[in-house]
Design a protein around this motif. Structure first.
Motif, PDB file in Angstrom:
ATOM      1  N   LYS A 232       0.818  -1.214   0.000  1.00 52.48           N
ATOM      2  CA  LYS A 232       0.000   0.000   0.000  1.00 52.48           C
ATOM      3  C   LYS A 232       0.848   1.258   0.000  1.00 52.48           C
ATOM      4  O   LYS A 232       0.479   2.281  -0.589  1.00 52.48           O
ATOM      5  CB  LYS A 232      -0.918  -0.016   1.225  1.00 52.48           C
ATOM      6  N   ASP A 233       2.009   1.199   0.652  1.00 53.03           N
ATOM      7  CA  ASP A 233       2.845   2.388   0.791  1.00 53.03           C
ATOM      8  C   ASP A 233       3.883   2.540  -0.328  1.00 53.03           C
ATOM      9  O   ASP A 233       4.657   3.503  -0.314  1.00 53.03           O
ATOM     10  CB  ASP A 233       3.570   2.347   2.140  1.00 53.03           C
ATOM     11  N   THR A 234       3.913   1.612  -1.264  1.00 52.71           N
ATOM     12  CA  THR A 234       4.881   1.711  -2.363  1.00 52.71           C
ATOM     13  C   THR A 234       4.500   2.847  -3.303  1.00 52.71           C
ATOM     14  O   THR A 234       3.353   2.929  -3.752  1.00 52.71           O
ATOM     15  CB  THR A 234       4.946   0.391  -3.155  1.00 52.71           C
ATOM     16  N   LEU A 235       5.453   3.710  -3.600  1.00 52.55           N
ATOM     17  CA  LEU A 235       5.176   4.844  -4.473  1.00 52.55           C
ATOM     18  C   LEU A 235       5.235   4.429  -5.939  1.00 52.55           C
ATOM     19  O   LEU A 235       6.009   3.551  -6.322  1.00 52.55           O
ATOM     20  CB  LEU A 235       6.205   5.962  -4.227  1.00 52.55           C
ATOM     21  N   ASP A 236       4.409   5.091  -6.751  1.00 49.61           N
ATOM     22  CA  ASP A 236       4.499   4.888  -8.196  1.00 49.61           C
ATOM     23  C   ASP A 236       5.846   5.418  -8.686  1.00 49.61           C
ATOM     24  O   ASP A 236       6.225   6.545  -8.368  1.00 49.61           O
ATOM     25  CB  ASP A 236       3.388   5.652  -8.933  1.00 49.61           C
ATOM     26  N   PRO A 237       6.572   4.638  -9.475  1.00 47.02           N
ATOM     27  CA  PRO A 237       7.837   5.152 -10.028  1.00 47.02           C
ATOM     28  C   PRO A 237       7.555   6.161 -11.144  1.00 47.02           C
ATOM     29  O   PRO A 237       6.468   6.143 -11.738  1.00 47.02           O
ATOM     30  CB  PRO A 237       8.509   3.895 -10.580  1.00 47.02           C
ATOM     31  N   PRO A 238       8.498   7.034 -11.448  1.00 52.27           N
ATOM     32  CA  PRO A 238       8.304   7.949 -12.583  1.00 52.27           C
ATOM     33  C   PRO A 238       8.019   7.166 -13.856  1.00 52.27           C
ATOM     34  O   PRO A 238       8.702   6.189 -14.158  1.00 52.27           O
ATOM     35  CB  PRO A 238       9.646   8.690 -12.676  1.00 52.27           C
TER      36      PRO A 238
ATOM     37  N   SER B 104     -10.542  10.319 -23.281  1.00 49.79           N
ATOM     38  CA  SER B 104     -11.992  10.500 -23.322  1.00 49.79           C
ATOM     39  C   SER B 104     -12.703   9.598 -22.322  1.00 49.79           C
ATOM     40  O   SER B 104     -13.769   9.951 -21.808  1.00 49.79           O
ATOM     41  CB  SER B 104     -12.512  10.220 -24.741  1.00 49.79           C
ATOM     42  N   ASP B 105     -12.113   8.423 -22.042  1.00 53.32           N
ATOM     43  CA  ASP B 105     -12.750   7.493 -21.110  1.00 53.32           C
ATOM     44  C   ASP B 105     -12.042   7.442 -19.750  1.00 53.32           C
ATOM     45  O   ASP B 105     -12.256   6.525 -18.968  1.00 53.32           O
ATOM     46  CB  ASP B 105     -12.827   6.089 -21.719  1.00 53.32           C
ATOM     47  N   ASP B 106     -11.186   8.436 -19.492  1.00 58.72           N
ATOM     48  CA  ASP B 106     -10.508   8.540 -18.196  1.00 58.72           C
ATOM     49  C   ASP B 106     -10.055   9.994 -18.062  1.00 58.72           C
ATOM     50  O   ASP B 106      -8.898  10.329 -18.301  1.00 58.72           O
ATOM     51  CB  ASP B 106      -9.324   7.584 -18.124  1.00 58.72           C
ATOM     52  N   THR B 107     -10.976  10.855 -17.698  1.00 59.71           N
ATOM     53  CA  THR B 107     -10.803  12.297 -17.886  1.00 59.71           C
ATOM     54  C   THR B 107      -9.785  12.952 -16.960  1.00 59.71           C
ATOM     55  O   THR B 107      -9.531  14.150 -17.080  1.00 59.71           O
ATOM     56  CB  THR B 107     -12.159  13.007 -17.722  1.00 59.71           C
ATOM     57  N   HIS B 108      -9.173  12.184 -16.071  1.00 60.43           N
ATOM     58  CA  HIS B 108      -8.097  12.734 -15.239  1.00 60.43           C
ATOM     59  C   HIS B 108      -6.732  12.180 -15.646  1.00 60.43           C
ATOM     60  O   HIS B 108      -5.733  12.444 -14.973  1.00 60.43           O
ATOM     61  CB  HIS B 108      -8.353  12.435 -13.757  1.00 60.43           C
ATOM     62  N   ASN B 109      -6.698  11.431 -16.737  1.00 59.39           N
ATOM     63  CA  ASN B 109      -5.484  10.722 -17.141  1.00 59.39           C
ATOM     64  C   ASN B 109      -4.979  11.263 -18.476  1.00 59.39           C
ATOM     65  O   ASN B 109      -5.704  11.269 -19.472  1.00 59.39           O
ATOM     66  CB  ASN B 109      -5.791   9.227 -17.253  1.00 59.39           C
ATOM     67  N   HIS B 110      -3.712  11.704 -18.501  1.00 62.50           N
ATOM     68  CA  HIS B 110      -3.078  12.170 -19.733  1.00 62.50           C
ATOM     69  C   HIS B 110      -2.012  11.203 -20.229  1.00 62.50           C
ATOM     70  O   HIS B 110      -1.270  11.513 -21.159  1.00 62.50           O
ATOM     71  CB  HIS B 110      -2.428  13.547 -19.518  1.00 62.50           C
ATOM     72  N   GLY B 111      -1.920  10.018 -19.608  1.00 57.83           N
ATOM     73  CA  GLY B 111      -0.911   9.058 -20.010  1.00 57.83           C
ATOM     74  C   GLY B 111       0.414   9.271 -19.307  1.00 57.83           C
ATOM     75  O   GLY B 111       0.520  10.037 -18.341  1.00 57.83           O
ATOM     76  N   LEU B 112       1.460   8.603 -19.809  1.00 58.25           N
ATOM     77  CA  LEU B 112       2.755   8.574 -19.128  1.00 58.25           C
ATOM     78  C   LEU B 112       3.901   8.869 -20.089  1.00 58.25           C
ATOM     79  O   LEU B 112       3.865   8.470 -21.257  1.00 58.25           O
ATOM     80  CB  LEU B 112       2.991   7.181 -18.524  1.00 58.25           C
ATOM     81  N   LEU B 113       4.912   9.537 -19.587  1.00 55.14           N
ATOM     82  CA  LEU B 113       6.174   9.671 -20.318  1.00 55.14           C
ATOM     83  C   LEU B 113       7.154   8.681 -19.713  1.00 55.14           C
ATOM     84  O   LEU B 113       7.455   8.738 -18.520  1.00 55.14           O
ATOM     85  CB  LEU B 113       6.729  11.090 -20.192  1.00 55.14           C
ATOM     86  N   LEU B 114       7.659   7.763 -20.520  1.00 56.19           N
ATOM     87  CA  LEU B 114       8.588   6.752 -20.020  1.00 56.19           C
ATOM     88  C   LEU B 114      10.004   7.290 -19.916  1.00 56.19           C
ATOM     89  O   LEU B 114      10.821   6.781 -19.148  1.00 56.19           O
ATOM     90  CB  LEU B 114       8.556   5.513 -20.912  1.00 56.19           C
TER      91      LEU B 114
END
Length: 551
Positions: free
Chosen positions: A180-186, A319-329
């Motif tokens: 639960k406490d693991t952070l999302d990596p960049p 359009s189907d996830d209005t708070h999500n702009h995707g990810l830069l790897l």
């Protein structure tokens, strides 16, 4: 010594030219693309010592009276096909793992994993690929708990069909210390439930949290993967492939295989920009073996993720996830230095970009790097170029960028693309014909093992934009369909051009390698809807038959 062996030895000593006599395949329906003349037909092909001498009509046989003549029995002959974007060892590994491609539900996927585990009880990890939640009822991501029910005590790693998400069980999460406490990596995301607990799906860079614990490939595994992949590609008529992301271990392995004469499919290797030894590999300079079986003179980098997992970087939210702009790897801050490093060392740079923001960032960085270090003549590429803003499409031509695209991605994605990005953004999506009309070079591939490696599926998708059942009627966004000639060019001559290899590969002009295939139907005469059913009868590389379909 037998009489036969004595005669053979005498021929070797007294008449070495006997072995060098040309071979002529005649009575074929031959087709290839020539640079300035488009589609050219011939019925006879003559080659010697691995290289084409001539092609034309049967009158050629009079010019080569000592040729060994092979009757092509009226079959269609094409240049060997090139897949301009694939993952060779990944394909080999995939052929030996549990395959979840096309399964209709999460339940079916779990059942296949359970069956695979039962058949392979000695494995320490259960590894597979191919699931696609878009095909399932509800279209929701799967969870670890569904795997835990049947495989609680061994870690499970299952990559999504696009390779940009992983579905794991709780044992794998535990091994990686993900909680639960693991952070999302960049550049990555741990999918969580409403209480913040990991559900078992990892997106893009978050995959590495578990991937680093997977069993490491040893020499035996790499050899087995290479053998399986090559045999598979030869059966599909693929004589050359561009390997999109080669780490140092694989780079060393390929060079040794080339030196030992163990490569039967030509490899154009793209060094992985993520490898810690990238600078060292760049300093070593380009590699090209004398038989043109291995070239290394390019680098593969990542801008963003994939559309299916909502990891493609978008200018506006999904359009189907209005708070999500995707990810830069690769972070926006790190892109300029990477571009300048690669281009400054004289290597071609090929960057994965799927979303419109990802594509724009790549175009911006090419423009900036050209001003600083040059490199515009290197035939740099954007890999996939799936969703591009209409105002950015002309920049491909202005910046001399090759669009390295995979036709099967369109027919795989058409059931979800509009849900993801809406109708307006589709105007610049999978825009093959638009790119060609402005003079952009289009190199075609499959991205295997993300998609099946069968290039005839790609040719079919390119010319119909339909699935194998003929849906949708008339094709999806039909204005972007290609002609059969355009599609064949993208899988042959222009794929070779995208690897700086058009002087040795891509068609069957005099002086080029005699890489060709015989197939069971004429793709220029059968209905386009049947092209995907094409079977390869024979595959020849450098004038040597490497595959023969069983009767």
């Amino acid at each position: 010594m037998t009489i036969r062996s004595l005669i053979y030895s005498a021929l070797l000593i007294l008449s070495p030219q006997v072995l060098a006599n040309p071979t002529a395949i005649t009575n074929v329906k031959g087709y290839h693309i020539i640079p300035d003349g488009g589609l050219q037909q011939f019925d006879t092909l003559v080659f010697e010592q691995g290289k084409v001498l001539a092609n034309g009509n049967a009158e050629l046989l009079k010019r080569y009276p000592n040729a060994t003549v092979v009757d092509g029995q009226g079959q269609t002959l094409l240049p060997g096909l090139t897949d301009a974007h694939g993952h060779l060892l990944g394909l080999g590994e995939n052929l030996m793992q549990v395959d979840l491609r096309g399964l209709p539900s999460e339940k079916a996927a779990v059942a296949k994993v359970k069956s695979y585990q039962a058949s392979n009880p000695s494995l320490n990890w259960i590894v597979g690929r191919g699931w696609n939640q878009v095909l399932w009822p509800g279209k929701a991501f799967p969870t670890a708990s569904q795997l835990d029910e049947f495989i609680p005590d061994k870690p499970v790693w299952l990559e999504r069909v696009d390779g940009h998400a992983a579905w794991v069980n709780s044992k794998a999460l535990q091994l990686a210390g993900i909680g639960k406490d693991t952070l999302d990596p960049p550049g990555g995301q741990i999918i969580r439930d409403d209480k913040g607990n990991p559900t078992g799906v990892l997106i893009d860079n978050a995959m590495w949290l578990v991937a680093e614990h997977l069993p490491k490939s040893d020499a035996a595994m790499m050899q087995a993967s290479l053998k399986a992949a090559i045999e598979h590609l030869l059966s599909l008529g693929i004589t050359s492939m561009h390997d999109a992301g080669v780490d140092q271990k694989t780079y060393d392995f390929y060079q040794q295989q080339a030196k030992d004469g163990q490569l039967q499919v030509r490899i154009y290797g793209m060094l992985s920009a993520a490898d810690p030894k990238l600078k060292e590999m760049l300093e070593a300079g380009p590699f090209q073996d004398t038989e043109d079986m291995l070239w290394v003179r390019s680098v593969k980098a990542f801008a963003d993720g994939a559309l299916g997992s909502r990891g493609a970087a978008m200018l506006e939210a999904y359009s189907d996830d209005t708070h999500n702009h995707g990810l830069l790897l690769t972070s926006e801050e790190d892109l300029p230095a990477l571009f300048e490093l690669v281009l400054g060392k004289g290597f071609q740079l090929n960057v994965h970009a799927i979303g419109d923001r990802g594509n724009r960032l790549v175009l911006d960085n090419f423009a900036q790097a050209y001003d600083k270090v040059g490199g515009q003549s290197f035939r740099n590429r954007i890999e996939h170029a799936q969703v591009v803003s209409l105002e950015d499409i002309p920049r491909f031509k202005d910046l001399n960028i090759i669009a390295s695209m995979q036709p099967v991605h369109a027919t795989s994605d058409m059931n979800m693309a509009e849900d993801r990005i809406g109708k307006e953004r589709l105007k610049g999506a999978y825009a093959w014909q638009t790119f060609l009309k402005q003079g952009t070079v289009l190199a075609a591939g499959s991205d295997f093992p993300v998609e099946l490696a069968n290039a005839f599926h790609g040719l079919h998708a390119a010319v119909t934009r339909q699935d194998h059942e003929g849906k949708p009627p008339g094709g999806w966004i039909p204005a972007e369909r290609l002609s059969v000639e355009q599609a064949l060019r993208a899988f042959t001559l222009d794929a070779a051009y995208a690897a700086h290899q058009e002087k040795v590969l891509g068609n069957l002009e005099s002086g080029k390698w005699a890489d060709f295939i015989l197939i069971d139907r004429n793709i220029f005469e059968v209905p386009n809807t049947e092209i995907w059913q094409t079977q390869v009868l024979q595959t020849w590389i450098a004038g040597q038959q490497q595959f023969q379909r069983a009767e």
